[in-house]
Design a protein around this motif. Structure first.
Motif, PDB file in Angstrom:
ATOM      1  N   LEU A 265     -48.767 111.460  80.535  1.00 51.63           N
ATOM      2  CA  LEU A 265     -48.131 110.722  81.629  1.00 51.63           C
ATOM      3  C   LEU A 265     -48.202 111.504  82.929  1.00 51.63           C
ATOM      4  O   LEU A 265     -48.535 110.948  83.988  1.00 51.63           O
ATOM      5  N   TYR A 266     -47.927 112.809  82.877  1.00 44.30           N
ATOM      6  CA  TYR A 266     -48.007 113.629  84.084  1.00 44.30           C
ATOM      7  C   TYR A 266     -49.444 113.724  84.585  1.00 44.30           C
ATOM      8  O   TYR A 266     -49.694 113.686  85.791  1.00 44.30           O
ATOM      9  N   LYS A 267     -50.376 113.857  83.664  1.00 47.94           N
ATOM     10  CA  LYS A 267     -51.778 113.878  84.065  1.00 47.94           C
ATOM     11  C   LYS A 267     -52.189 112.557  84.698  1.00 47.94           C
ATOM     12  O   LYS A 267     -52.948 112.531  85.667  1.00 47.94           O
ATOM     13  N   PHE A 268     -51.666 111.461  84.146  1.00 53.00           N
ATOM     14  CA  PHE A 268     -51.976 110.149  84.706  1.00 53.00           C
ATOM     15  C   PHE A 268     -51.472 110.030  86.141  1.00 53.00           C
ATOM     16  O   PHE A 268     -52.176 109.538  87.025  1.00 53.00           O
ATOM     17  N   PHE A 269     -50.236 110.503  86.381  1.00 53.02           N
ATOM     18  CA  PHE A 269     -49.692 110.478  87.741  1.00 53.02           C
ATOM     19  C   PHE A 269     -50.554 111.307  88.688  1.00 53.02           C
ATOM     20  O   PHE A 269     -50.885 110.875  89.801  1.00 53.02           O
ATOM     21  N   ALA A 270     -50.905 112.521  88.256  1.00 51.89           N
ATOM     22  CA  ALA A 270     -51.685 113.414  89.122  1.00 51.89           C
ATOM     23  C   ALA A 270     -53.069 112.829  89.421  1.00 51.89           C
ATOM     24  O   ALA A 270     -53.513 112.799  90.574  1.00 51.89           O
ATOM     25  N   ILE A 271     -53.747 112.350  88.376  1.00 51.75           N
ATOM     26  CA  ILE A 271     -55.095 111.804  88.573  1.00 51.75           C
ATOM     27  C   ILE A 271     -55.047 110.522  89.401  1.00 51.75           C
ATOM     28  O   ILE A 271     -55.900 110.295  90.275  1.00 51.75           O
ATOM     29  N   SER A 272     -54.030 109.686  89.155  1.00 52.04           N
ATOM     30  CA  SER A 272     -53.896 108.456  89.943  1.00 52.04           C
ATOM     31  C   SER A 272     -53.686 108.781  91.420  1.00 52.04           C
ATOM     32  O   SER A 272     -54.290 108.153  92.297  1.00 52.04           O
ATOM     33  N   GLY A 273     -52.825 109.772  91.697  1.00 53.07           N
ATOM     34  CA  GLY A 273     -52.603 110.165  93.083  1.00 53.07           C
ATOM     35  C   GLY A 273     -53.860 110.692  93.742  1.00 53.07           C
ATOM     36  O   GLY A 273     -54.165 110.353  94.895  1.00 53.07           O
ATOM     37  N   LEU A 274     -54.617 111.506  93.008  1.00 53.23           N
ATOM     38  CA  LEU A 274     -55.863 112.039  93.570  1.00 53.23           C
ATOM     39  C   LEU A 274     -56.871 110.927  93.839  1.00 53.23           C
ATOM     40  O   LEU A 274     -57.569 110.934  94.861  1.00 53.23           O
ATOM     41  N   LEU A 275     -56.953 109.973  92.909  1.00 53.69           N
ATOM     42  CA  LEU A 275     -57.876 108.850  93.109  1.00 53.69           C
ATOM     43  C   LEU A 275     -57.455 108.002  94.317  1.00 53.69           C
ATOM     44  O   LEU A 275     -58.298 107.542  95.093  1.00 53.69           O
ATOM     45  N   MET A 276     -56.143 107.820  94.467  1.00 51.94           N
ATOM     46  CA  MET A 276     -55.655 107.062  95.623  1.00 51.94           C
ATOM     47  C   MET A 276     -55.963 107.788  96.927  1.00 51.94           C
ATOM     48  O   MET A 276     -56.355 107.169  97.923  1.00 51.94           O
ATOM     49  N   LEU A 277     -55.803 109.113  96.928  1.00 54.99           N
ATOM     50  CA  LEU A 277     -56.146 109.889  98.126  1.00 54.99           C
ATOM     51  C   LEU A 277     -57.645 109.803  98.412  1.00 54.99           C
ATOM     52  O   LEU A 277     -58.060 109.689  99.568  1.00 54.99           O
ATOM     53  N   GLY A 278     -58.450 109.847  97.339  1.00 50.98           N
ATOM     54  CA  GLY A 278     -59.891 109.679  97.524  1.00 50.98           C
ATOM     55  C   GLY A 278     -60.223 108.310  98.092  1.00 50.98           C
ATOM     56  O   GLY A 278     -61.092 108.180  98.969  1.00 50.98           O
ATOM     57  N   GLY A 279     -59.522 107.272  97.610  1.00 55.09           N
ATOM     58  CA  GLY A 279     -59.733 105.938  98.160  1.00 55.09           C
ATOM     59  C   GLY A 279     -59.338 105.851  99.627  1.00 55.09           C
ATOM     60  O   GLY A 279     -60.019 105.196 100.427  1.00 55.09           O
ATOM     61  N   ALA A 280     -58.239 106.530  99.990  1.00 51.62           N
ATOM     62  CA  ALA A 280     -57.817 106.535 101.394  1.00 51.62           C
ATOM     63  C   ALA A 280     -58.862 107.221 102.277  1.00 51.62           C
ATOM     64  O   ALA A 280     -59.182 106.737 103.372  1.00 51.62           O
ATOM     65  N   LEU A 281     -59.407 108.336 101.790  1.00 50.43           N
ATOM     66  CA  LEU A 281     -60.456 109.017 102.567  1.00 50.43           C
ATOM     67  C   LEU A 281     -61.691 108.124 102.717  1.00 50.43           C
ATOM     68  O   LEU A 281     -62.320 108.081 103.785  1.00 50.43           O
ATOM     69  N   PHE A 282     -62.037 107.415 101.639  1.00 53.44           N
ATOM     70  CA  PHE A 282     -63.187 106.518 101.703  1.00 53.44           C
ATOM     71  C   PHE A 282     -62.961 105.418 102.741  1.00 53.44           C
ATOM     72  O   PHE A 282     -63.864 105.080 103.519  1.00 53.44           O
TER      73      PHE A 282
END
Length: 204
Positions: A12-29
């Motif tokens: 669950l913690y890994k899911f939160f961290a990876i989801s946040g990183l993916l969202m930040l990557g999407g924002a940069l894109f």
């Protein structure tokens, strides 16, 4: 009695961290995509203005050439040309040909989905900015929360368990070494007793 199974907090913690990183990557894109669209729009605007100016120049040259052929030397004079060039039919014809050849490759691009998105963002600039900031804050919070919880509740306890396991192994090894060391004097004592027994026996 536990009615619901315990969720796997590690995943669950890994899911939160990876989801946040993916969202930040999407924002940069999205930011890079909007910057590219802005650059493309400016470039297309410059091309459109150049095309419009070229069309006007061509029309001026055509009008001036027609006036010269109709023996009207004072009609449709081109302001940025000298009197000599205004009356030079060969120069005007070549200039019109060059302008036409340059303008042949121009073609207005058909708007695509990115243009629609860019137009939407521009039309609702304040709303888009606020929504983007909220999105980035949520993504950053998810990333920080997931990484910090995973480190605090999974990684650090795991490191402590590994350290404790190493200490237990060292303690077990030390205990075994002490037991072996305690057994060695006993064997020496037994050997001495046998030696004393041989000395105390009467000689034959």
């Amino acid at each position: 009695m536990q009615w619901f199974p315990t969720p796997p907090t590690d995943n669950l913690y890994k899911f939160f961290a990876i989801s946040g990183l993916l969202m930040l990557g999407g924002a940069l894109f999205v930011i890079f995509a909007l910057a590219y669209l802005d650059y493309r729009t400016e470039r297309e605007t410059d091309d459109s203005l150049y095309h419009f100016s070229s069309q006007q120049n061509q029309q001026q040259f055509r009008n001036r050439i027609t006036a010269i052929k109709n023996l009207e030397p004072k009609k449709d004079l081109i302001a940025h040309l000298s009197d000599k060039l205004n009356n030079d039919l060969e120069f005007l014809t070549n200039a019109l040909k060059v302008q036409t050849e340059i303008d042949v490759g121009y073609k207005a691009r058909t708007p695509d989905t990115l243009d629609l998105v860019f137009d939407f963002v521009q039309a609702r600039e304040t709303f888009s900015l606020v929504a983007g900031l909220i999105y980035i804050v949520i993504a950053a919070c998810l990333t920080v929360f997931g990484i910090s919880c995973w480190r605090k509740k999974v990684q650090i306890p795991g490191e402590r368990l590994n350290e404790l396991d190493e200490e237990i192994k060292k303690a077990s090894l030390l205990k075994l070494q002490l037991e072996i060391a305690q057994m060695q004097p006993m064997s020496e004592t037994v050997k001495r007793l046998f030696e004393l027994g041989d000395l105390m026996r009467p000689a034959k």
